[in-house]
Scaffold this motif. Structure first.
Motif: not given
Ligand code: ADP
Ligand code: MG
Length: 687
Positions: A261-264, A267, A292-297, A442, A445, A547, A576
């Motif tokens: 996927f492309a980063l937000t 991000q 939550v769910g913003s894609g930190k990992t 992302p 959602r 997740n 998610r």
């Protein structure tokens, strides 16, 4: 004589044995502690009323003479007879009134006929005359005729009178108390002196003085806290010279390119902040606040790639074994084909496996290391530690964070938190951290549809769940207890598991809770991740970080038992993926506050807004478990209420440390002593 602030309370006349123990229960051990046992409220006796002027249902102070004392019988003389109260008849020159005390025969001797007392309480209408039930009272001539009296937090074995007496006596000589703030600080911030503040926080002559006293004491406490936190961080070397990760830009770009996927935008910005920090020679000390769910990992992973490319080891510490495992699996997937050597260290890794891993870590033969607290235990020696990522910061104390970064020579530090923290709090908790905010999810959602229902809404919720399961989705059901209990009507995970296994017989239902063995938990989570089990019944164990994008229903039983931050985290387990998700909060007999929490959850999904509300509702004492943040309990300051003071405090703390980075100069010694005392109570959180 100046009271010796460090002297034990037993040095005070009348304090010893039982009372000393009772004071200790309130955390009061020294004379200084007692002087800083601030009132929780005040009894304002300035507005004294004549009995003839009293009106019903209002609170009033009455000065009156006891005419008669009727002892009453608390045990009820005959079967079925009502207990009879202690009854006083009191009178002033305008009329008479009754005073009743139920179940308090010991008070009978507290009153003498013909003597004058002050009574303070709510007035109601009795059979013959107006009356007060259980008023506060005191001899009219006691308390030195003062009109605004302190009301203290008490404990068994201590009376209000005890505390008032001891503290008033100490204050008589309080003028000699040594000031603990530097003179410049006092002047710059227009604060009153300590002796004046103590006198007026306990026995204010009027409200203006009380305000002055309070402001000074709040300022002092927040300054002690803020300066202490900053010192702790600078002492850890975080501020020192760091590593400049000059290469690795291409590796990061390549990694991002490889994602499906492309980063937000958020991000991208955050990753940009991180790369800039890492490239500079300054030590990175950045907090990523991602809802939550913003894609930190993936952002953490990208930063780790950069460190590794420059020849360093990058570690990630998670708060639980389950989450560490999840990260391990995710990273192995993300880094597939990149030739990175990934290690895993938790308390469960033992024996030869552990020895060989520790050796590799020391020889820098590992690139990425994931684990739990085990990463910061003594005995783990790092070869070239370059980057430390701590996930879900709010589970770690400041000292733990510091402990991990101490393991290397000033590694860069990235802190990820999924629990948004209101700005005011972030300011003090993370005083010198730079902050990146990820407030964007992302694309694609959909908002989680949230409903708050009572028990009658459960069937509809089950129908919804069945429909989602039939469509191939997965669901969570959360309960506050592990097992049913005789003492409580709360739902338990075990009870619900049995019930739902029956009700949803055609689906694989699983149970997970904190009392299960780690291997069992791993197996259960593994099956849920793999989609083999469809319905997972759990305690809050799965609150943070889990997740499973295919899960679309979150049903929370006894939602009234959970705080907003927890509810937000729990709801964050769904929504998610791309499918529509649902969250149902089942509450039974919610308190006003619990109903308000449910209302907030239904009205917004924005973690930052929820965090602000949470702080307002709960106050900072319980906020996200401040103690877990490494924040000592505060006596008078309130991080929610005193946000404005905080701004001034932060500026002052920075100024003090700019002049005297370690607070070594004699004029700062009293403040340094205050800091040590304040943080003494959180030393146990550390390592
Ligand atoms: P959290 O911030 O809650 O820790 P995660 O890092 O676990 O969130 O990411 C949640 C999910 O979203 C993961 O499955 C991840 O792969 C996915 N994800 C992350 N970034 C994006 C993105 N930009 N577009 C689509 N999906 C993303
Ligand atoms: Mg996460």
């Amino acid at each position: 004589m100046t009271p010796e602030l460090g002297a034990p309370v037993s040095a005070i006349k009348g304090v010893g044995g039982v009372r000393e123990a009772a004071l200790a229960r309130l955390g009061i051990r020294t004379v200084g502690d007692l002087l800083r046992h601030y009132p929780r409220d005040y009894e304002d006796r300035r507005d004294k009323r004549k009995i003839g002027d009293l009106s019903e249902n209002a609170c009033a102070v009455v000065r009156a003479t006891v005419v008669s004392v009727e002892k009453g019988d608390p045990r009820a003389s005959r079967r079925g007879a009502r207990r009879s109260p202690l009854k006083l008849l009191v009178r002033d020159d305008t009329g008479a009134m009754e005073i009743l005390f139920f179940g308090a025969p010991h008070l009978a001797n507290a009153f003498k006929r013909g003597e004058e007392y002050l009574f303070y309480g709510a007035v109601t209408r009795g059979v013959r005359a107006l009356r007060m039930l259980h008023p506060d009272f005191g001899r009219a001539d006691e308390d030195g005729g003062r009109d605004i009296l302190p009301v203290y937090p008490l404990t068994a074995g201590l009376s209000r009178k005890n505390l008032r007496g001891w503290i008033a006596a100490l204050l008589k000589s309080a003028a000699g108390i040594e000031e603990c703030l530097p003179a410049d600080t006092i002047a710059r911030n227009k604060l009153c002196g300590l002796a004046y503040a103590l006198e007026n926080i306990h026995y204010p002559a009027d409200m203006r003085r009380l305000r002055e006293a309070k402001y000074r004491l709040v300022f002092e406490e927040l300054l002690t806290l803020q300066t202490g936190l900053l010192l702790l961080k600078s002492a850890s070397g975080i501020k020192g010279r760091g590593i400049a990760f000059r290469d690795g830009g291409a590796a990061v770009a390549g990694f991002v390119e490889s994602l499906p996927f492309a980063l937000t935008g958020a991000q991208k910005n955050t990753l940009g902040d991180i790369e800039r920090d890492m490239e500079s020679a300054r030590v990175m000390n950045r907090l990523v606040q991602g809802d939550v769910g913003s894609g930190k990992t993936v952002i953490a992973a990208a930063a780790m790639c950069k460190a590794v490319k420059c020849g360093y080891l990058a570690v990630m510490m998670a708060p639980t074994e389950t989450l560490a495992k999840q990260h391990l699996e995710e990273f192995e997937r993300l880094f597939r084909g990149r030739g990175l050597r990934v290690g895993f260290l938790t308390g469960a890794v033992k024996g030869a496996e552990r020895r060989s891993l520790l050796e590799k870590i020391e020889k820098n033969e590992i690139d990425i290391l994931i684990g739990t607290h085990a990463l910061i235990q003594p005995g783990v020696a790092y070869g070239k530690l370059g980057l430390v990522v701590t996930d879900e910061q709010h589970r770690f104390g400041v000292r733990q964070r510091v402990g991990l970064s101490k393991k290397g020579r000033d590694p860069d530090v990235l802190v990820m938190t999924a629990t948004p923290i209101p700005r005011t709090l972030a300011l003090i908790l993370y005083g010198d951290l730079d902050i990146s905010v990820m407030d964007e999810r992302p694309p694609g959602r959909r908002p989680v549809v949230t409903r708050a229902v009572d028990a009658s809404g459960r069937d509809a919720a089950y129908r919804l769940m069945r429909r989602e399961l039939a469509a191939g989705r997965q669901a969570y059901v959360i309960a506050p207890l592990i097992e049913d209990s005789d003492e409580s009507s709360l739902r338990s995970a075990t009870g619900l598991f049995e019930e739902l296994s029956e009700r949803f017989r055609e689906y694989a239902v699983a149970l997970i809770h904190g009392r299960m063995k780690q291997a069992e938990k791993d197996a259960v989570m593994g099956a849920f991740y793999a989609g083999e089990t469809k319905l997972l019944v759990s305690t809050v164990l799965i609150e943070v970080g889990v997740n499973v994008p295919n899960a679309t229903v979150m049903l929370i039983e006894n939602a009234e038992r959970f705080g907003l931050a927890q509810l937000h985290q729990l709801r964050g387990r769904v929504g998610r993926g791309l499918a529509q998700s649902y969250c149902v909060l089942v509450t039974e007999n919610p308190s006003k506050e619990a109903a308000e929490r449910a209302r907030i959850m239904v009205s917004t999904e924005d973690g930052f807004a929820i965090a602000e509300k949470d702080l307002e509702l709960r106050g900072p004492g319980e906020f996200f478990g401040l103690r877990q943040h490494g924040i000592p309990p505060l006596r008078i300051a309130n991080l929610a209420k005193h946000a404005k003071v905080l701004t001034a405090v932060k500026a002052e703390a920075e100024r003090l440390l700019a002049d005297d980075p370690l607070l070594e100069s004699p004029k700062n010694a009293p403040l340094k002593a205050e800091i040590d005392a304040l943080f003494a109570s959180v030393a146990d959180i550390g390592i």
